[in-house]
Design an enzyme around this catalytic site. Structure first.
Site, mmCIF file in Angstrom:
data_model
loop_
_atom_site.group_PDB
_atom_site.id
_atom_site.type_symbol
_atom_site.label_atom_id
_atom_site.label_comp_id
_atom_site.label_asym_id
_atom_site.label_seq_id
_atom_site.Cartn_x
_atom_site.Cartn_y
_atom_site.Cartn_z
ATOM 1 N N ASP A 1 0.842 -1.203 0.000
ATOM 2 C CA ASP A 1 0.000 0.000 0.000
ATOM 3 C C ASP A 1 0.872 1.247 0.000
ATOM 4 O OD1 ASP A 1 -2.916 1.135 0.814
ATOM 5 O OD2 ASP A 1 -1.360 2.260 1.872
ATOM 6 N N TYR B 1 2.850 9.863 -0.026
ATOM 7 C CA TYR B 1 3.991 9.304 0.707
ATOM 8 C C TYR B 1 5.334 9.602 0.033
ATOM 9 C CZ TYR B 1 0.144 6.429 2.659
ATOM 10 O OH TYR B 1 -1.028 5.987 3.199
ATOM 11 N N LYS C 1 -2.839 5.957 -4.240
ATOM 12 C CA LYS C 1 -3.971 6.829 -3.911
ATOM 13 C C LYS C 1 -3.841 8.207 -4.546
ATOM 14 C CE LYS C 1 -3.867 4.577 0.613
ATOM 15 N NZ LYS C 1 -2.453 4.499 0.986
ATOM 16 N N HIS D 1 -7.913 9.284 -1.807
ATOM 17 C CA HIS D 1 -7.266 9.237 -0.486
ATOM 18 C C HIS D 1 -8.162 9.814 0.626
ATOM 19 C CE1 HIS D 1 -2.938 9.154 1.298
ATOM 20 N NE2 HIS D 1 -3.823 8.887 2.225
HETATM 21 N N1 NAP Z 1 -5.579 6.112 3.800
HETATM 22 C C1 NAP Z 1 -5.052 6.871 4.722
HETATM 23 O O1 NAP Z 1 -5.446 8.022 4.927
HETATM 24 C C2 NAP Z 1 -3.933 6.341 5.557
HETATM 25 C C3 NAP Z 1 -3.508 7.042 6.692
HETATM 26 C C4 NAP Z 1 -2.476 6.520 7.452
HETATM 27 C C5 NAP Z 1 -1.878 5.324 7.083
HETATM 28 N N2 NAP Z 1 -2.292 4.672 5.945
HETATM 29 C C6 NAP Z 1 -1.664 3.391 5.526
HETATM 30 O O2 NAP Z 1 -1.759 2.472 6.607
HETATM 31 C C7 NAP Z 1 -0.467 1.952 6.891
HETATM 32 C C8 NAP Z 1 -0.358 1.525 8.329
HETATM 33 O O3 NAP Z 1 -0.630 2.575 9.209
HETATM 34 P P1 NAP Z 1 0.493 3.248 10.143
HETATM 35 O O4 NAP Z 1 1.807 3.126 9.490
HETATM 36 O O5 NAP Z 1 0.002 4.613 10.462
HETATM 37 O O6 NAP Z 1 0.398 2.451 11.503
HETATM 38 P P2 NAP Z 1 0.412 0.919 11.987
HETATM 39 O O7 NAP Z 1 0.668 0.001 10.885
HETATM 40 O O8 NAP Z 1 -0.802 0.754 12.835
HETATM 41 O O9 NAP Z 1 1.625 0.936 13.017
HETATM 42 C C9 NAP Z 1 2.944 1.114 12.587
HETATM 43 C C10 NAP Z 1 3.799 1.206 13.865
HETATM 44 O O10 NAP Z 1 3.731 -0.032 14.587
HETATM 45 C C11 NAP Z 1 5.052 -0.587 14.686
HETATM 46 N N3 NAP Z 1 4.893 -2.040 14.527
HETATM 47 C C12 NAP Z 1 4.679 -2.738 13.401
HETATM 48 N N4 NAP Z 1 4.562 -4.037 13.645
HETATM 49 C C13 NAP Z 1 4.697 -4.182 14.990
HETATM 50 C C14 NAP Z 1 4.676 -5.297 15.858
HETATM 51 N N5 NAP Z 1 4.479 -6.523 15.392
HETATM 52 N N6 NAP Z 1 4.855 -5.086 17.187
HETATM 53 C C15 NAP Z 1 5.071 -3.832 17.660
HETATM 54 N N7 NAP Z 1 5.087 -2.729 16.885
HETATM 55 C C16 NAP Z 1 4.906 -2.908 15.559
HETATM 56 C C17 NAP Z 1 5.855 0.057 13.598
HETATM 57 O O11 NAP Z 1 7.216 0.113 13.953
HETATM 58 P P3 NAP Z 1 8.373 -0.576 13.049
HETATM 59 O O12 NAP Z 1 8.258 -0.040 11.658
HETATM 60 O O13 NAP Z 1 9.642 -0.160 13.746
HETATM 61 O O14 NAP Z 1 8.124 -2.051 13.120
HETATM 62 C C18 NAP Z 1 5.243 1.464 13.541
HETATM 63 O O15 NAP Z 1 5.773 2.280 14.582
HETATM 64 C C19 NAP Z 1 0.457 3.110 6.486
HETATM 65 O O16 NAP Z 1 1.790 2.724 6.391
HETATM 66 C C20 NAP Z 1 -0.182 3.532 5.192
HETATM 67 O O17 NAP Z 1 0.190 2.638 4.148
HETATM 68 C C21 NAP Z 1 -3.311 5.155 5.202
#
Ligand code: NAP
Length: 274
Positions: free
Chosen positions: A45, A50, A75, A108
């Site tokens: 994704d 980004y 997006k 988005h």
């Molecule tokens: N459509 C939208 O508006 C929108 C908005 C925000 C995000 N997104 C998408 O959603 C994706 C995910 O959301 P996000 O990046 O905000 O948050 P997330 O996936 O909920 O959390 C990422 C965080 O959790 C840590 N993490 C990952 N696996 C873990 C595990 N097994 N145990 C402990 N910690 C862990 C990561 O650290 P490490 O990297 O150090 O493992 C990072 O700090 C984004 O990357 C993006 O692609 C979309």
């Protein structure tokens, strides 16, 4: 990898790799996406916002995995809607990725007053075959209702902030009624909230020898929600897909649902501006 069928028959792997801020440099981004593909991810994704479509695309192209075996999402950003450059934005994303098509192109965020126009242009892109599916992100029920009034194609996906502190049951139920697959962003609560410290998630995890992150990601699967956890770390990438050998009970799902406190880490979709 287990998949969910979208309303046009396309299959989406239930876990994907989120790539927002996955690397500080293009090289780090490239390496993180390559490692995810090596450990078994088949769904990536990204987004124009980004600013990483180039290294993400290069990692996909150089992975040695057949293009048709990887599900790629990108997006459309709101400023490209406001400047009436939707086709150009899509072509720019394909060019950045170095790919002939994406599997899913998402709006988005909803752009107020432009929902119908945006969606009709997305439908034109779908007709070119260069986006195998089209969908939306961060759309609340009223956004979806407005969009559907002018739509010929029902969005395949609504990607929204969704985790145990923000279960969005009303939007999820509405999506299900309309045949829209719900997809969770920040499924682990991002790094902004201490969701993974919840004792109850640890207790459930102890029963299955799984971590709180694995319990939350399995809760998504067991409730029919696709999710896209981000990790830059090889071991946590592996951990986040090692969730296909157990299942939560209805009671455990209920306990996790009850953590909801309607808490957003991100912007309220009615308050976004570009
Ligand atoms: N459509 C939208 O508006 C929108 C908005 C925000 C995000 N997104 C998408 O959603 C994706 C995910 O959301 P996000 O990046 O905000 O948050 P997330 O996936 O909920 O959390 C990422 C965080 O959790 C840590 N993490 C990952 N696996 C873990 C595990 N097994 N145990 C402990 N910690 C862990 C990561 O650290 P490490 O990297 O150090 O493992 C990072 O700090 C984004 O990357 C993006 O692609 C979309």
């Amino acid at each position: 990898m287990l998949t969910e069928k979208l309303n046009n028959g396309v299959e989406i792997p239930v876990i994907g790799l989120g790539t927002y801020r996955i690397g500080h440099t293009d090289e780090e981004t490239y390496r993180a996406v390559r490692s995810a593909l090596e450990v078994g991810y088949r769904h990536i994704d990204t987004a124009t916002l980004y600013l990483n479509e180039k290294p993400v695309g290069r990692a996909i192209r150089e992975s040695g995995i057949a293009r048709e075996d990887i599900f790629v999402t990108t997006k459309l950003w709101g400023s490209d809607v406001l400047s009436n450059r939707i086709h150009e934005a899509f072509d720019g994303s394909l060019s950045n990725l170095g790919l002939d098509y994406v599997d899913l192109y998402l709006v988005h965020w909803p752009v107020k007053g432009k929902l119908g126009f945006t969606w009709q242009t997305m439908e034109q892109i779908y007709q070119t075959g260069k986006a195998k599916s089209i969908g939306v992100s961060n759309h609340l029920i009223h956004h979806l209702e407005e969009l559907l009034q002018e739509a010929s194609i029902v969005p395949a996906v609504n990607q929204m902030e969704l985790h145990p502190y923000l279960t969005q049951k009303d939007v999820v139920a509405y999506c299900r009624r309309k045949g829209i697959v719900p997809e969770a962003w920040s499924p682990l609560g991002s790094s902004k909230i201490p969701l993974l410290q919840e004792e109850m998630l640890k207790d459930i995890g102890a029963r299955y020898d799984k971590s709180p992150a694995q319990i939350v990601l399995r809760w998504n699967i067991d409730t029919g929600v696709v999710s896209i956890p981000k990790s830059s770390d090889f071991h946590r990438q592996q951990e986040n897909i090692a969730i296909f050998d157990f299942q939560l009970t209805p009671e455990e799902i209920g306990q996790i649902d009850a953590l909801n406190r309607d808490y957003r880490t991100g912007i309220d979709p009615d308050k976004i501006s570009f």
